[in-house]
Write an enzyme that holds these catalytic residues in place. Structure first.
Site, PDB file in Angstrom:
ATOM      1  N   ASP A  50      87.333  52.726  54.336  1.00  0.00           N
ATOM      2  CA  ASP A  50      86.436  53.028  53.193  1.00  0.00           C
ATOM      3  C   ASP A  50      85.346  51.895  53.206  1.00  0.00           C
ATOM      4  O   ASP A  50      84.789  51.529  52.167  1.00  0.00           O
ATOM      5  CB  ASP A  50      87.001  53.226  51.859  1.00  0.00           C
ATOM      6  CG  ASP A  50      85.722  53.804  50.781  1.00  0.00           C
ATOM      7  OD1 ASP A  50      84.930  54.357  51.302  1.00  0.00           O
ATOM      8  OD2 ASP A  50      86.252  53.697  49.740  1.00  0.00           O
ATOM      9  N   ASN A  92      90.477  47.916  41.623  1.00  0.00           N
ATOM     10  CA  ASN A  92      91.320  48.986  41.413  1.00  0.00           C
ATOM     11  C   ASN A  92      92.447  49.311  42.544  1.00  0.00           C
ATOM     12  O   ASN A  92      93.571  49.579  42.036  1.00  0.00           O
ATOM     13  CB  ASN A  92      90.610  50.336  41.211  1.00  0.00           C
ATOM     14  CG  ASN A  92      91.405  51.619  41.045  1.00  0.00           C
ATOM     15  OD1 ASN A  92      92.217  51.886  39.984  1.00  0.00           O
ATOM     16  ND2 ASN A  92      91.438  52.495  42.156  1.00  0.00           N
ATOM     17  N   HIS A  93      92.150  49.175  43.622  1.00  0.00           N
ATOM     18  CA  HIS A  93      92.919  49.182  44.937  1.00  0.00           C
ATOM     19  C   HIS A  93      92.619  48.099  45.749  1.00  0.00           C
ATOM     20  O   HIS A  93      91.657  47.609  45.848  1.00  0.00           O
ATOM     21  CB  HIS A  93      92.569  50.652  45.643  1.00  0.00           C
ATOM     22  CG  HIS A  93      91.299  50.664  45.532  1.00  0.00           C
ATOM     23  ND1 HIS A  93      90.502  51.369  44.562  1.00  0.00           N
ATOM     24  CD2 HIS A  93      90.329  50.562  46.653  1.00  0.00           C
ATOM     25  CE1 HIS A  93      89.263  51.551  45.005  1.00  0.00           C
ATOM     26  NE2 HIS A  93      88.992  51.016  46.463  1.00  0.00           N
ATOM     27  N   ASP A 190      83.900  47.423  40.895  1.00  0.00           N
ATOM     28  CA  ASP A 190      83.838  48.712  41.561  1.00  0.00           C
ATOM     29  C   ASP A 190      84.889  49.733  40.807  1.00  0.00           C
ATOM     30  O   ASP A 190      85.961  49.235  40.698  1.00  0.00           O
ATOM     31  CB  ASP A 190      84.419  48.563  43.035  1.00  0.00           C
ATOM     32  CG  ASP A 190      84.523  49.950  43.772  1.00  0.00           C
ATOM     33  OD1 ASP A 190      83.662  50.582  44.149  1.00  0.00           O
ATOM     34  OD2 ASP A 190      85.592  50.222  44.185  1.00  0.00           O
ATOM     35  N   LEU A 195      91.180  51.593  36.569  1.00  0.00           N
ATOM     36  CA  LEU A 195      92.122  50.482  36.731  1.00  0.00           C
ATOM     37  C   LEU A 195      93.621  50.755  36.277  1.00  0.00           C
ATOM     38  O   LEU A 195      94.500  50.585  36.787  1.00  0.00           O
ATOM     39  CB  LEU A 195      91.683  49.413  35.844  1.00  0.00           C
ATOM     40  CG  LEU A 195      90.602  48.397  36.407  1.00  0.00           C
ATOM     41  CD1 LEU A 195      90.550  46.929  35.526  1.00  0.00           C
ATOM     42  CD2 LEU A 195      90.638  48.399  37.812  1.00  0.00           C
ATOM     43  N   GLU A 232      80.602  49.539  37.524  1.00  0.00           N
ATOM     44  CA  GLU A 232      80.186  50.812  38.122  1.00  0.00           C
ATOM     45  C   GLU A 232      81.313  51.893  37.576  1.00  0.00           C
ATOM     46  O   GLU A 232      82.706  51.726  37.993  1.00  0.00           O
ATOM     47  CB  GLU A 232      80.422  50.635  39.700  1.00  0.00           C
ATOM     48  CG  GLU A 232      79.940  51.784  40.525  1.00  0.00           C
ATOM     49  CD  GLU A 232      81.147  52.661  41.373  1.00  0.00           C
ATOM     50  OE1 GLU A 232      80.788  53.499  41.899  1.00  0.00           O
ATOM     51  OE2 GLU A 232      82.180  52.250  41.341  1.00  0.00           O
ATOM     52  N   HIS A 297      74.804  53.486  48.290  1.00  0.00           N
ATOM     53  CA  HIS A 297      75.348  53.887  49.409  1.00  0.00           C
ATOM     54  C   HIS A 297      76.403  55.036  49.375  1.00  0.00           C
ATOM     55  O   HIS A 297      77.000  55.358  50.435  1.00  0.00           O
ATOM     56  CB  HIS A 297      76.190  52.593  49.938  1.00  0.00           C
ATOM     57  CG  HIS A 297      77.240  52.209  48.896  1.00  0.00           C
ATOM     58  ND1 HIS A 297      77.172  51.807  47.604  1.00  0.00           N
ATOM     59  CD2 HIS A 297      78.313  52.421  48.757  1.00  0.00           C
ATOM     60  CE1 HIS A 297      78.007  51.609  46.950  1.00  0.00           C
ATOM     61  NE2 HIS A 297      79.215  52.022  47.512  1.00  0.00           N
TER      62      HIS A 297
HETATM   63  C1  BGC Z   1      82.324  52.933  45.745  1.00  0.00           C
HETATM   64  C2  BGC Z   1      82.541  53.698  47.039  1.00  0.00           C
HETATM   65  C3  BGC Z   1      83.950  53.524  47.325  1.00  0.00           C
HETATM   66  C4  BGC Z   1      85.041  53.636  46.180  1.00  0.00           C
HETATM   67  C5  BGC Z   1      86.330  53.203  46.345  1.00  0.00           C
HETATM   68  C6  BGC Z   1      83.194  53.620  44.785  1.00  0.00           C
HETATM   69  O1  BGC Z   1      82.613  53.528  43.579  1.00  0.00           O
HETATM   70  O2  BGC Z   1      80.860  52.908  45.514  1.00  0.00           O
HETATM   71  O3  BGC Z   1      81.830  53.428  47.985  1.00  0.00           O
HETATM   72  O4  BGC Z   1      84.535  54.670  48.395  1.00  0.00           O
HETATM   73  O5  BGC Z   1      84.237  53.125  45.091  1.00  0.00           O
HETATM   74  O6  BGC Z   1      86.339  51.901  46.202  1.00  0.00           O
END
Ligand code: BGC
Length: 495
Positions: A50, A92-93, A190, A195, A232, A297
């Site tokens: 990713d 988160n991951h 992100d 979470l 985000e 992006h």
């Molecule tokens: C990022 C993506 C990403 C996703 C998982 C999003 O919010 O902007 O580009 O694929 O988080 O991490």
């Protein structure tokens, strides 16, 4: 202005990755453009399932981009030029290739087993939507090694960390500490709304997530000064606003609805679409700000629009097959707006004037195009076109020169940056009008979203003398100002 960039593309080509040394050499360009801050999408070692949002090692730099020493040299040069640097913090991951997950999946008895979300069956958290439907059909993935399923909100190669485990929380604070200790100025957090998981909920925006953010904020404030946390979280404003809480969570959050409604407003010539983004919400706490980005992006998020609004958006901006991806529209700014210079400038001018910090995606300052033959979101992440950037730097009539001027005007007028914002009624639904005021200085801004010349009421009964910020001239302003199609004006009112 925050400038978002992808190190791989910024000084790379299709065949060769860009790196920190190349980026360091290009910092002067960003300074000349008027950037104050850079946001780097993930730079860590990663199998790139990713594009780096699958982190395999939080405290290192992907070898394609150089070494940690190269990163430090880049950071020092950015700071020398007065540029701040935000990093993406993907909490988160992790990647399935992160050592934590490799341990966790090695056996049910492993001390890190509980660092991820494991279940005997795949029935938990039912009804939670799959985000990347182009590749995934379930948020649970069967792991044959130990015969259990793990939870993932994104690709299956991105297992979700288990934030119920205090060791995970501590480990994430250590990661933040590592980068802030090196001098990084803050983080874009992100997918921060994902979470925590809890049965019977949407597994998004949970109170536990807000409690974690308060903890992270206290930790960051307690150990470092003047750092920034930027949330985000894609969704409607009522979902995003709580991430500022009372000034004790994030300093900034992206205002996703603004971008969607700005394009919607342009498609329908409806200025109210933009204005409504700000109605009915508490003012932000002190030292907090919205981040306004036109594009980034990822695909343009439209999920939180009504069904009717979504069809308007798709008709206007995704006319060809393949332009819609999952819940969004995968286009870059300039092609999205039909490469129309007036529309592109109007959109930039709006986010430079509304109350928040403008965020610019690399390449959008030169109207870079997209390559939709590339899969997923890669068509929006192609190498920076340096020949075009250099050409536009020399051309006073270019978009780049225009944007540089717009950014310098904004910087020279603190009322446009930090001023209080009061929306006005210009008596014309196609025109957005507001006043930004700070310390006795007042700026009047008009935006004609209409495709014809429109008149807008200034709210004054007689002609007044104003400073036109764009031309630097003093001129008389009639009570009803004529505005050319798709244009804007910034006027300074006499004190
Ligand atoms: C990022 C993506 C990403 C996703 C998982 C999003 O919010 O902007 O580009 O694929 O988080 O991490």
């Amino acid at each position: 202005m925050i400038y978002e960039l992808r190190v791989r593309s910024f000084t790379g080509t299709r065949e060769r990755s860009g790196d920190f040394r190349g980026l360091t050499r290009r910092l002067e360009y960003l300074k000349r453009l008027g950037a104050d801050c850079l946001w780097l999408i993930p730079i860590h070692p990663s199998p790139l399932e990713d594009d780096g949002y699958d982190v395999a090692d939080y405290c290192a730099v992907h070898p394609d981009y150089g070494t940690l020493e190269d990163f430090k040299a880049f950071l020092a040069e950015a700071h020398r030029l007065g540029l701040k640097v935000l990093m993406d913090l993907v909490l988160n991951h992790t990647s399935e290739r992160h050592a934590w997950f490799e341990e966790s999946r090695s056996s049910k008895e492993d001390p890190k087993r509980d660092w991820y979300v494991w279940r005997k069956d795949n029935t938990g958290y039912s009804g939670i939507g799959v985000i990347f439907r182009n590749k995934e059909s379930d948020n649970w993935e069967w792991d044959p090694r130990t015969g259990e399923y793990y939870w993932h909100r994104f690709y299956k190669t991105q297992p979700d960390l288990n934030f119920e485990n205090p060791e995970v929380v501590e480990a994430t604070l250590d990661v933040a500490d590592f980068w802030l200790g090196l001098g990084v100025d803050g983080f874009r957090l992100d997918a921060i709304h994902c979470l925590y998981e809890k049965e019977g909920t949407s597994c998004e925006h949970l109170p536990e997530t807000h409690a974690y953010l308060k903890k992270l904020r206290r930790f960051v404030d307690g150990r470092h000064e003047g750092k920034v946390l930027l949330a985000e979280t894609v969704g409607s404003t009522d979902k995003i606003r709580p991430y500022f809480s009372g000034g004790d969570e994030c300093h900034m959050a992206f205002h996703f609805p603004l971008a969607a409604y700005l394009f919607y407003g342009l498609a329908t010539e409806d200025a109210g679409a933009v204005r409504r983004c700000f109605e009915g919400f508490d003012p932000l706490p002190e030292d907090c700000a919205w981040g306004f980005m036109l594009r980034n992006h990822d695909d343009l998020a439209i999920k939180f629009l009504t069904e009717e609004e979504r069809s308007v958006m798709k008709r206007a901006y995704a006319p060809k097959p393949g332009m819609v991806l999952n819940d969004g529209i995968r286009r870059r700014l300039s092609p999205l707006l039909g490469d129309d210079p007036s529309d592109v400038r109007l959109a930039h001018a709006l986010i430079l004037s509304l109350p928040g910090s403008p965020v610019l995606y690399y390449g959008d300052e030169i109207g870079m195009g997209e390559d939709l033959s590339l899969p997923d979101r890669f068509g929006l992440r192609t190498p920076m076109d340096w020949d075009e950037a250099e050409r536009q730097e020399r051309d006073p009539a270019s978009l780049l020169s225009w944007l540089r001027k717009a950014l310098s005007i904004r910087k020279a007028h603190p009322a446009l940056v930090r001023g209080e914002c009061r929306f006005l009624d210009p008596g014309n639904p196609k025109v957005l009008a507001f006043e930004r005021s700070l310390g006795g200085r007042k700026i009047l801004a008009f935006f004609n979203l209409g495709r014809s010349t429109e008149r807008a009421g200034t709210g004054m009964t007689e002609r007044v003398s104003v400073g036109d910020l764009w031309t630097g001239e003093t001129r008389g302003l009639d009570p009803r100002v004529p505005l050319p199609p798709r244009s804007f004006s910034w006027f300074e009112l006499p004190g």
